[in-house]
Design a protein around this motif. Structure first.
Motif, PDB file in Angstrom:
ATOM      1  N   LEU A  24     -57.150 -62.688 -70.786  1.00  0.00           N
ATOM      2  CA  LEU A  24     -55.651 -63.076 -70.601  1.00  0.00           C
ATOM      3  C   LEU A  24     -55.261 -62.239 -69.574  1.00  0.00           C
ATOM      4  O   LEU A  24     -53.891 -63.243 -69.017  1.00  0.00           O
ATOM      5  N   GLN A  26     -56.183 -62.846 -66.685  1.00  0.00           N
ATOM      6  CA  GLN A  26     -56.369 -63.594 -65.658  1.00  0.00           C
ATOM      7  C   GLN A  26     -55.642 -65.177 -65.728  1.00  0.00           C
ATOM      8  O   GLN A  26     -56.189 -65.826 -65.177  1.00  0.00           O
ATOM      9  N   GLN A  27     -54.668 -65.265 -66.622  1.00  0.00           N
ATOM     10  CA  GLN A  27     -54.190 -66.408 -67.056  1.00  0.00           C
ATOM     11  C   GLN A  27     -53.387 -67.148 -65.762  1.00  0.00           C
ATOM     12  O   GLN A  27     -52.498 -66.130 -64.967  1.00  0.00           O
ATOM     13  N   SER A  28     -53.307 -68.268 -65.572  1.00  0.00           N
ATOM     14  CA  SER A  28     -52.601 -68.973 -64.467  1.00  0.00           C
ATOM     15  C   SER A  28     -51.180 -68.704 -64.764  1.00  0.00           C
ATOM     16  O   SER A  28     -50.174 -68.817 -63.916  1.00  0.00           O
ATOM     17  N   ARG A  29     -50.889 -68.871 -66.284  1.00  0.00           N
ATOM     18  CA  ARG A  29     -49.568 -68.709 -66.883  1.00  0.00           C
ATOM     19  C   ARG A  29     -49.538 -67.273 -67.407  1.00  0.00           C
ATOM     20  O   ARG A  29     -50.003 -67.305 -68.615  1.00  0.00           O
ATOM     21  N   PRO A  89     -60.432 -67.037 -73.488  1.00  0.00           N
ATOM     22  CA  PRO A  89     -60.045 -68.210 -73.036  1.00  0.00           C
ATOM     23  C   PRO A  89     -60.056 -68.254 -71.266  1.00  0.00           C
ATOM     24  O   PRO A  89     -60.121 -67.137 -70.876  1.00  0.00           O
ATOM     25  N   PRO A  91     -58.825 -69.537 -67.656  1.00  0.00           N
ATOM     26  CA  PRO A  91     -57.499 -69.123 -66.774  1.00  0.00           C
ATOM     27  C   PRO A  91     -56.364 -70.100 -67.362  1.00  0.00           C
ATOM     28  O   PRO A  91     -55.223 -69.846 -66.854  1.00  0.00           O
ATOM     29  N   TRP A  93     -55.981 -71.160 -70.124  1.00  0.00           N
ATOM     30  CA  TRP A  93     -55.249 -71.581 -71.635  1.00  0.00           C
ATOM     31  C   TRP A  93     -54.246 -71.505 -71.726  1.00  0.00           C
ATOM     32  O   TRP A  93     -53.261 -72.340 -72.442  1.00  0.00           O
ATOM     33  N   LEU A  94     -53.157 -70.557 -71.442  1.00  0.00           N
ATOM     34  CA  LEU A  94     -51.761 -70.489 -71.637  1.00  0.00           C
ATOM     35  C   LEU A  94     -51.121 -71.555 -70.974  1.00  0.00           C
ATOM     36  O   LEU A  94     -49.996 -71.934 -71.534  1.00  0.00           O
TER      37      LEU A  94
END
Length: 263
Positions: A24, A26-29, A89, A91, A93-94
């Motif tokens: 989480l 490392q999410q791009s968003r 997830p 990266p 996913w969000l």
């Protein structure tokens, strides 16, 4: 679209939880809020959550549904995204959650599937094609819309505020995702997004007993749902709403300047 809260219930899953929270981070968003619900754990779940900067919520009533509901109640986001402690997830996913929820059809719930890790190839195949695949193939036609997959979905907060008094949130003996799917109200929509993929541990399927336990709970959950809101009544309620909005759309088109056509 607004803010997104990610809710992760956890019971004695500190090791898996650490990997989930790292993914989480490392999410791009980025998530606007990450909530870990400690479901009376006796391991380092709370320490792992706090070390990762997550907001910690405690729920002493054991069970996935009680823990998930406590997290949903505590969340402040416009969208409530849900993962299991052993979900990993990717990266994007969000970003995909935000993209799909922002589409013109404005779905109430978006749900994806899972790619299983751990176990052997046969266990992973059974988990993906028989258990999860069967869930979507069998329950979807019964509901009239895709079922929610508990390890990977997102729901609008205003929908939760309506559903929280309808679902069996205090029961630890039902599948929370199937229960939520059943109580989706007329006018609400569920869409499946095949780009919303997360890694999911295959550990529940390490034995025939583990697989059978989940199947048994599924039948138990369906028995509860059938008694509370029968399939025929449920489908009729959704059909009436669909017909109502279809008629309303026709009136709107006429109001836009079209003349009614005689029958």
């Amino acid at each position: 679209m607004g803010t997104i809260s990610v809710i992760v219930p956890s019971y004695n899953d500190a090791g898996y939880l650490a990997a989930c929270l790292d993914a989480l981070a490392q999410q791009s968003r980025p998530a606007d809020e990450v909530i870990v619900v400690d479901n009376a754990s006796t391991d380092a779940t709370a320490d792992v959550a706090l070390a990762a900067g997550a907001r910690l919520v405690s729920e002493p009533l054991r069970g996935i549904w009680p823990a998930t509901a406590a997290g949903f109640d505590a969340a402040t986001g416009d969208v409530l995204a849900r993962l299991d402690a052993d979900s990993v997830p990717g990266p994007g996913w969000l970003a995909e959650v935000e993209h799909r929820m922002s589409r013109a059809d404005l779905p109430t719930v978006v749900t994806g599937s899972g790619v299983f890790y751990g176990g052997n190839a046969l266990i992973r195949w059974i988990a993906r094609n028989i258990y999860i695949g069967g869930y979507f193939r069998v329950i979807g036609p019964l509901l009239g819309h895709p079922p929610v997959f508990g390890s990977n979905y997102a729901m609008r907060r205003d929908a939760w505020l309506e559903l929280r008094e309808l679902v069996h949130r205090d029961r630890g003996d039902v599948h929370d995702d199937l229960d939520l799917s059943w109580w989706i109200q007329p006018g609400m929509t569920v869409v499946r997004d095949d780009l919303m993929i997360v890694g999911v541990s295959a550990r529940p399927f390490d034995s025939i007993e583990g697989l059978w336990r989940r199947v048994r709970i599924a039948f138990h959950t369906l028995a509860i749902e059938f008694r509370a809101w029968s399939p025929l009544e449920r489908r009729a309620a959704h059909r009436r709403t669909h017909e109502h909005w279809g008629a309303a759309d026709e009136v709107d088109e006429l109001d836009d300047g079209e003349e009614p056509v005689p029958a």
